[in-house]
Scaffold this active site. Structure first.
Site, short mmCIF file in Angstrom:
data_model
loop_
_atom_site.label_atom_id
_atom_site.label_comp_id
_atom_site.label_asym_id
_atom_site.label_seq_id
_atom_site.Cartn_x
_atom_site.Cartn_y
_atom_site.Cartn_z
CB SER A 157 42.46 32.96 43.74
OG SER A 157 43.48 32.32 44.62
CE1 TYR A 161 45.09 37.65 43.55
CE2 TYR A 161 45.29 35.59 45.04
CZ TYR A 161 45.22 36.26 43.88
OH TYR A 161 45.13 35.37 42.73
#
Ligand SMILES: NC(=O)c1ccc[n+]([C@@H]2O[C@H](COP(=O)([O-])OP(=O)(O)OC[C@H]3O[C@@H](n4cnc5c(N)ncnc54)[C@H](OP(=O)(O)O)[C@@H]3O)[C@@H](O)[C@H]2O)c1
Length: 281
Positions: free
Chosen positions: A162, A179
């Site tokens: 990401s 995350y």
């Protein structure tokens, strides 16, 4: 003129066998579709659930309606669980006769919330899937990937990370610190694997998406003001679309990407650089 060998096959995957984790929906399903359209002979999709509107079975059914010679097959597995990855390896081996050319580690989990009350289970969940799971997938599939790997035609590992792996996208009430940390780890894992596995004719690269509408992303898109707000902020004035991920995945998996190793490709329309638009100068 220069003699470019097999230029007409440069972006083709004819005869290739691929495994896409998290292939039942979202970016994984876009990738599986692209691989079949590019000529892959078999694409195995994996996720935890077989049944339901977002399960493996409906995805396999859709993929097998594409007008192509390749076939889609589904195998359920929880790739945060090492024992289940070991079982997945055995089942893929049976399904393909031991041939695997492309491994896409796409399944991922996120968690968001305020910093201090972060429940410990949320960090464990995110790290177990996004980091330890990816490491174990690469580790346990290496033997199969190296069988068909050739110096002129390496096998591929593609990790879906990401842009949160290179930026600090969200802190505060909806913070996604672990995350983001897990995706930064995924970036560095692909550099490590590039050096470890390159000599075995396996390349490893990372694709780092920005926002693509999906089950995983839609909640955060809403919290951040909705799709239009994020489109306005993006230099390309849109969010990611299925064709965007399809193009990068086929590039990295095909002869065109054979010499790319240890790189991460951000796929966000350039939005990670967009802070400058607020400058008052
Ligand atoms: N969409 C975005 O905007 C965006 C942006 C940046 C990065 N990403 C990354 O892209 C990847 C795919 O995300 P997505 O947006 O496509 O999400 P998604 O639509 O929610 O799909 C996630 C997929 O992973 C599977 N999965 C989840 N946990 C799993 C587990 N423990 N074991 C096996 N499969 C599991 C899900 O199926 P089951 O639930 O049935 O297991 C599903 O197939 C993730 O790594 C995510 O971090 C997405």
């Amino acid at each position: 003129m220069s003699d470019l060998k097999n230029f007409d096959r440069m972006f083709r995957l004819d005869g290739k066998v691929a495994l896409v984790t998290g292939g039942s929906r979202g970016l994984g399903l876009h990738t599986a579709t692209a691989f079949l359209l590019a000529g892959a002979s078999k694409v195995i999709i994996s996720a935890r659930k077989n049944e339901g509107p977002q399960g493996i079975n409906q995805a396999v059914e859709k993929l097998n309606k594409l007008n192509v010679s390749g076939k889609a097959v589904g195998i359920a597995a929880n790739v945060a669980d090492t024992k289940d990855i070991e079982r997945l390896v055995e089942e893929v081996e049976k399904e393909t006769g031991g041939k695997l050319d492309i491994l896409v580690c796409n399944a991922g989990a996120t968690w968001g919330g305020p910093f201090e009350p972060t429940p410990d289970w949320s960090s464990q969940k995110v790290l177990d899937l996004n980091v330890r799971g990816v490491f174990n997938l690469a580790r346990l599939f290496t033997s199969m990937l190296s069988k068909s790997a050739r110096p002129e035609d390496p096998s591929r590992i593609i990790i879906v990370s990401s842009v949160a792996g290179t930026t600090v996208p969200h802190v505060g009430e909806h913070g996604t610190i672990m995350y983001s940390v897990s995706k930064a780890a995924a970036h560095h894992m692909s550099r490590q694997l590039a050096v470890e596995l390159g000599p075995r004719n396996i390349t490893t690269n990372t694709v780092a998406p920005g926002f693509f509408p999906s089950k995983l992303a839609n909640g955060l898109i809403e919290i951040l003001g909705g799709e239009q707000e994020l489109k306005d902020w993006n230099p390309r004035k849109r969010l990611g679309e299925p064709e965007d991920i399809a193009g990068v995945m086929v590039y990295l998996a095909s002869p065109a990407g054979a010499y790319v190793n240890g790189e991460d490709i951000a796929l966000d329309g350039g939005v990670r650089y967009a802070q400058g638009r607020q400058s008052k100068l």
